[in-house]
Design a protein around this motif. Structure first.
Motif, PDB file in Angstrom:
ATOM      1  N   LEU A  28     -37.572 186.246  34.524  1.00 49.36           N
ATOM      2  CA  LEU A  28     -36.793 184.906  34.432  1.00 49.36           C
ATOM      3  C   LEU A  28     -36.149 184.397  33.036  1.00 49.36           C
ATOM      4  N   LYS A  29     -36.819 185.266  32.025  1.00 47.02           N
ATOM      5  CA  LYS A  29     -36.479 184.429  30.728  1.00 47.02           C
ATOM      6  C   LYS A  29     -35.043 184.845  30.424  1.00 47.02           C
ATOM      7  N   PRO A  30     -34.002 185.580  30.978  1.00 47.02           N
ATOM      8  CA  PRO A  30     -32.754 185.283  30.709  1.00 47.02           C
ATOM      9  C   PRO A  30     -32.055 184.331  31.060  1.00 47.02           C
ATOM     10  N   PHE A  31     -32.600 183.612  32.037  1.00 43.32           N
ATOM     11  CA  PHE A  31     -32.116 182.494  32.612  1.00 43.32           C
ATOM     12  C   PHE A  31     -32.453 180.978  32.138  1.00 43.32           C
ATOM     13  N   TYR A  32     -33.249 181.049  31.072  1.00 45.97           N
ATOM     14  CA  TYR A  32     -33.329 179.675  30.448  1.00 45.97           C
ATOM     15  C   TYR A  32     -33.344 179.995  28.898  1.00 45.97           C
ATOM     16  N   ASN A  33     -33.265 178.950  28.363  1.00 38.81           N
ATOM     17  CA  ASN A  33     -33.355 178.903  26.929  1.00 38.81           C
ATOM     18  C   ASN A  33     -34.543 179.007  26.031  1.00 38.81           C
ATOM     19  N   ARG A  34     -35.365 178.070  26.071  1.00 37.73           N
ATOM     20  CA  ARG A  34     -36.764 177.919  25.809  1.00 37.73           C
ATOM     21  C   ARG A  34     -37.589 177.045  26.649  1.00 37.73           C
ATOM     22  N   PHE A  35     -38.860 177.495  26.837  1.00 39.18           N
ATOM     23  CA  PHE A  35     -39.752 177.396  27.935  1.00 39.18           C
ATOM     24  C   PHE A  35     -40.200 175.779  27.282  1.00 39.18           C
ATOM     25  N   PRO A  36     -40.683 174.713  28.168  1.00 40.29           N
ATOM     26  CA  PRO A  36     -40.682 173.372  27.495  1.00 40.29           C
ATOM     27  C   PRO A  36     -42.433 173.396  27.067  1.00 40.29           C
ATOM     28  N   LYS A  37     -42.461 173.679  25.882  1.00 43.73           N
ATOM     29  CA  LYS A  37     -43.729 173.551  25.143  1.00 43.73           C
ATOM     30  C   LYS A  37     -43.415 172.767  23.690  1.00 43.73           C
ATOM     31  N   LEU A  38     -44.393 172.029  23.509  1.00 40.20           N
ATOM     32  CA  LEU A  38     -44.240 170.859  22.336  1.00 40.20           C
ATOM     33  C   LEU A  38     -43.537 171.708  21.038  1.00 40.20           C
ATOM     34  N   GLU A  39     -44.134 172.872  20.774  1.00 34.48           N
ATOM     35  CA  GLU A  39     -43.847 173.552  19.551  1.00 34.48           C
ATOM     36  C   GLU A  39     -42.243 174.074  19.676  1.00 34.48           C
ATOM     37  N   ASN A  40     -41.577 174.204  21.059  1.00 34.85           N
ATOM     38  CA  ASN A  40     -40.492 175.004  20.863  1.00 34.85           C
ATOM     39  C   ASN A  40     -39.213 173.848  20.820  1.00 34.85           C
ATOM     40  N   PHE A  41     -39.667 172.282  20.705  1.00 31.15           N
ATOM     41  CA  PHE A  41     -38.731 171.486  20.781  1.00 31.15           C
ATOM     42  C   PHE A  41     -38.279 171.295  19.287  1.00 31.15           C
ATOM     43  N   GLU A  42     -38.866 172.193  18.440  1.00 30.29           N
ATOM     44  CA  GLU A  42     -38.102 172.223  16.946  1.00 30.29           C
ATOM     45  C   GLU A  42     -36.777 172.974  16.820  1.00 30.29           C
ATOM     46  N   ALA A  43     -36.968 173.910  17.480  1.00 35.13           N
ATOM     47  CA  ALA A  43     -35.483 174.688  17.595  1.00 35.13           C
ATOM     48  C   ALA A  43     -34.754 174.045  18.481  1.00 35.13           C
ATOM     49  N   THR A 120     -40.993 161.465  25.924  1.00 33.28           N
ATOM     50  CA  THR A 120     -40.313 160.924  24.600  1.00 33.28           C
ATOM     51  C   THR A 120     -41.611 160.492  23.905  1.00 33.28           C
ATOM     52  N   LYS A 121     -42.520 159.798  24.500  1.00 40.70           N
ATOM     53  CA  LYS A 121     -43.631 159.525  23.752  1.00 40.70           C
ATOM     54  C   LYS A 121     -44.158 160.528  23.029  1.00 40.70           C
ATOM     55  N   GLU A 122     -44.534 161.685  23.788  1.00 46.01           N
ATOM     56  CA  GLU A 122     -45.056 162.845  22.899  1.00 46.01           C
ATOM     57  C   GLU A 122     -44.382 163.553  21.919  1.00 46.01           C
ATOM     58  N   LEU A 123     -42.911 163.586  22.119  1.00 49.11           N
ATOM     59  CA  LEU A 123     -42.106 163.996  21.026  1.00 49.11           C
ATOM     60  C   LEU A 123     -42.165 163.212  19.932  1.00 49.11           C
ATOM     61  N   LYS A 124     -42.187 162.018  20.132  1.00 51.94           N
ATOM     62  CA  LYS A 124     -42.128 161.205  19.011  1.00 51.94           C
ATOM     63  C   LYS A 124     -43.445 161.380  17.975  1.00 51.94           C
ATOM     64  N   VAL A 125     -44.561 161.452  18.729  1.00 53.65           N
ATOM     65  CA  VAL A 125     -45.950 161.987  17.818  1.00 53.65           C
ATOM     66  C   VAL A 125     -45.694 163.280  17.118  1.00 53.65           C
ATOM     67  N   ALA A 126     -45.206 164.291  17.805  1.00 48.67           N
ATOM     68  CA  ALA A 126     -45.104 165.406  17.117  1.00 48.67           C
ATOM     69  C   ALA A 126     -43.870 165.503  16.301  1.00 48.67           C
ATOM     70  N   TYR A 127     -42.801 164.920  16.354  1.00 53.92           N
ATOM     71  CA  TYR A 127     -41.631 164.839  15.714  1.00 53.92           C
ATOM     72  C   TYR A 127     -41.165 163.492  15.160  1.00 53.92           C
ATOM     73  N   PRO A 128     -41.934 163.025  14.246  1.00 50.40           N
ATOM     74  CA  PRO A 128     -41.788 161.399  13.748  1.00 50.40           C
ATOM     75  C   PRO A 128     -40.732 161.011  13.146  1.00 50.40           C
ATOM     76  N   ASN A 129     -39.940 162.171  12.682  1.00 54.20           N
ATOM     77  CA  ASN A 129     -38.752 161.903  11.859  1.00 54.20           C
ATOM     78  C   ASN A 129     -37.570 161.875  12.745  1.00 54.20           C
ATOM     79  N   GLN A 130     -37.720 162.026  14.025  1.00 55.13           N
ATOM     80  CA  GLN A 130     -36.709 161.793  15.038  1.00 55.13           C
ATOM     81  C   GLN A 130     -36.954 160.635  16.086  1.00 55.13           C
ATOM     82  N   HIS A 131     -35.917 160.360  16.761  1.00 55.72           N
ATOM     83  CA  HIS A 131     -36.142 159.280  17.791  1.00 55.72           C
ATOM     84  C   HIS A 131     -35.958 159.961  18.910  1.00 55.72           C
TER      85      HIS A 131
END
Length: 536
Positions: A28-43, A120-131
């Motif tokens: 199924l990898k060709p059918f989505y971009n990135r799997f939703p893991k916290l570390e994948n949000f940077e890219a 959004t709360k989890e992302l703010k903790v992991a990436y404090p420079n973004q909203h």
């Protein structure tokens, strides 16, 4: 508070496609971009930042539209701040969408939005420079009224009857007084019941159309948590979508790309995935008063079916530029519209929604729009303290509850019976005896093997018949316990369906009051992709 989790596959309520996606099957990898893991949000953040359509002026338009849509609503400070933050280049969204179901419809409406807010709360903790802003995209342009005109309450269907036609967001709320009267009689008495009466009345009897009523309802439930509610049926937002509308009208890009993807999905070896949606040649509707009809291309003319409206190529291009609000994307193009309009990173939806999103990645690539991460919303089974005590007394586990009715009863009767109803040992012993007879038959007369096999089959069937009769007798003998067990399962799985798909939030609100949503916010973890059981 006590919680438990069960893998989605083990619940047997989710498709193989969704279960395989959650398990990150390589096919199924060709059918989505990135799997939703916290570390994948940077890219994902970088890719969305680089999207040329996400200009400062575009962000300004988005914020301006939201400010206008909230002009008659006193939004919380958290929501106002989030709308303002959308103007900033380092602000991104997490989005869920839902139909304008009467009084939220099924319970999972809450789970979608809480999942979105919590991510959004989890992302703010992991990436404090973004909203990160949680968005609820109202499906105001849908036109299937039968899907949204009711909700279930205490086993009864509370339904709104009115004439159908056009985009549901513009439907007048006239006639909902009758629904309110019916609902308020069923509510009973008490503080929570009075709060629900007030909420329904202020949402539906004090607003003129379904979009405004739904915005008020969702805002009242979630605004303190910063939720931003967006109605995409807006002239200025659709102006940004004009190039993609033109492309679909002239080139049928969505149809071509999604059709190719559907073929690839259907031909993955050793799978039987159901194709959720099939594209039309043109995946747009034409909106007019009380009407939302498909656009087709026939005999070198663009036609709006079931109307007298027609366009030449030049005329329809002129119409798109002068009145973009009249062009409404269908299920294939609505996700693209959302991703063009919003600085979005992740879409949170149910299994059916994610199934059709998995058909769209090639289309997004063809039109050069970043494809968002896809996250399955939290699914939850909520048990009251009283139900939990009864289940413990009857020795029913959380996993037991997910069995289908007959399997559930059979397993429980076997477990509580004072006699052994499992004939597995007898069957095994019988098969061992017949294996010796097979060997004997082959040594004496090979033609006798068929007769031995027939006799084995007959005797195994006989044992199975006796086992079923014994089980039936024990069910009758233990009828009281069986009744109590099935009553409990019925309460938690109404009509043998997941609670979240059958029950309206107001049933639980009567039990937990205004603490219901805070309790969900406390316990729902969107990136923990398992089915959650909550003992509240």
């Amino acid at each position: 508070m006590p919680t438990d989790c069960i893998p989605f596959r083990d619940t047997q309520y989710f498709s193989s496609l969704i279960c395989d996606y959650l398990e990150e099957k390589p096919e199924l990898k060709p059918f989505y971009n990135r799997f939703p893991k916290l570390e994948n949000f940077e890219a994902q953040i970088k890719e969305k930042s680089d999207f040329k359509g996400l200009s400062a002026s575009h962000r300004q338009v988005l914020a301006s539209v939201l400010e206008q849509q909230y002009s008659d609503l006193k939004a919380s400070e958290a929501t106002q701040l989030n709308i303002s933050l959308l103007k900033e280049a380092n602000t991104f969204t997490v989005t869920t969408g839902h139909q304008l179901n009467l009084f939220t419809g099924p319970l999972y409406f809450l789970y979608k939005i809480v999942s979105t807010i919590n991510l959004t709360k989890e992302l703010k903790v992991a990436y404090p420079n973004q909203h990160f802003v949680p968005i609820y995209w109202m499906a105001t342009e849908d036109h299937d009224f039968d899907e949204i005109n009711y909700f279930n309450f205490k086993g009864k269907k509370i339904q709104w009857n009115r004439a159908d036609g056009g985009a549901v967001g513009e439907f007048s709320t006239e006639g909902l007084e009758d629904v309110f009267e019916l609902y308020t009689k069923e509510l009973g008495v008490g503080k929570a019941a009075d709060e629900l009466r007030t909420l329904f009345s202020e949402a539906y009897l004090n607003h003129d159309n379904l979009a405004d009523a739904t915005r008020f309802l969702a805002d009242t439930l979630f605004s303190d948590l910063g939720l931003v509610i967006l109605d995409g049926n807006d002239r200025e937002l659709k102006r940004a979508f004009i190039p993609y509308i033109e492309q679909d009208i002239l080139l049928q890009t969505s149809s071509q790309e999604v059709s190719k993807t559907n073929t690839l999905l259907a031909n993955i070896p050793n799978t039987h995935y159901n194709i959720q949606v099939n594209p039309r040649e043109i995946n747009l509707f034409y909106l007019s008063k009380d009407s939302r009809e498909r656009i087709i291309f026939e005999d070198d003319i663009y036609k709006v079916i079931d109307t007298n409206i027609t366009f030449t190529k030049a005329e329809i291009l002129k119409e798109i530029h002068e009145f973009p609000e009249r062009f409404s994307p269908n299920v294939i193009m609505r996700p693209l519209f959302q991703e063009v309009v919003l600085p979005n990173l992740c879409y949170i939806g149910g299994g059916g929604e994610l199934a059709y999103w998995l058909q769209l990645k090639d289309y997004f690539e063809a039109v050069k729009v970043p494809f968002p991460m896809l996250l399955l919303r939290n699914s939850v089974l909520i048990k009251t303290q009283q139900q939990t005590k009864k289940l413990e007394k009857l020795n029913i586990s959380n996993r037991d509850l997910f069995y289908k009715r007959d399997t559930f009863i059979n397993k429980k009767v076997r477990r509580i019976s004072n006699i052994d109803i499992d004939f597995s040992k007898q069957k095994k012993h019988l098969q061992e005896q017949f294996s010796e007879m097979y060997a004997l038959a082959e040594q004496t007369d090979a033609s006798f093997v068929g007769a031995v096999k027939a006799q084995e089959h007959k005797q195994i069937k006989g044992l199975e018949h006796l086992e079923k009769r014994l089980l039936k007798a024990q069910k009758k003998k233990l009828a009281d316990q069986v009744s109590r067990m099935t009553d409990l399962q019925n309460q938690l799985f109404p009509n043998q369906s997941l609670q979240e798909r059958a029950v309206n939030f107001s049933e639980l609100y009567l039990e937990f009051g205004d603490q219901l949503i805070p309790k969900l916010v406390l316990d729902l973890q969107p990136l923990n992709q398992e089915f959650l059981i909550l003992n509240l």
